[in-house]
Design an enzyme around this catalytic site. Sequence first.
Site: not given
Length: 199
Positions: A10, A108, A153
């Site tokens: 990310d 995701k 994450c």
Amino acid sequence: MAAEALIVIDVQNDFCPGGALAVSGGDEIVPVVNDLIRKFDHVILTQDWHPAGHSSFASVHPGKAPFETVAMSYGEQTLWPDHCVQGSTGADFHPSLEWTRAELVIRKGFRTGIDSYSAFFENDRRTPTGLAGYLRDRGIESVILCGLATDFCVAYSALDAVAQGFSTSVVLDACRGIDLNGSLSAMIVRMRQAGVRMV
Ligand code: VGL
Ligand code: ZN
């Protein structure tokens, strides 16, 4: 030696300063991540990728503010500012991230009703993203993680990676955390206890 993969979590505009869910110093990791990318034969990226009106957004829960929690069918969910909306600039990778060599991008959080911190399983802890199968099919036994955010994450991905039997390391210099109510140190302890190597 068994194959290993770098998993870059990310590194997107919304998690960098100026973004909707900015992680302090998030952009500082980009040169460090780029150095790592050059060193690995297998590079995989994840991209937080929410539809507008995603159930993890505080804006869709009347009376709720970002960073509060709500009970979802799958358990407690932290609420966030609207971020990483599919196709938006905020969802793009940081412009300096050298992602060209990445062989796979795992998106995701694309189902409206369920969030996904981990690159392996959504937040119900049961719905797989397919990443474990991909790694096994390719003979990859070891994963090295970096990116944003350390305590969400990255941490959930690392915990799932060890649980799935991968040898797992996190490069802390190439991560930055959100640190919500002490979550950064708590998640580092949890990762260490689970057998994740901190390098
Ligand atoms: C993340 C909160 C919400 C992360 C993503 O990348 O750590 N955190 N969505
Ligand atoms: Zn998200």
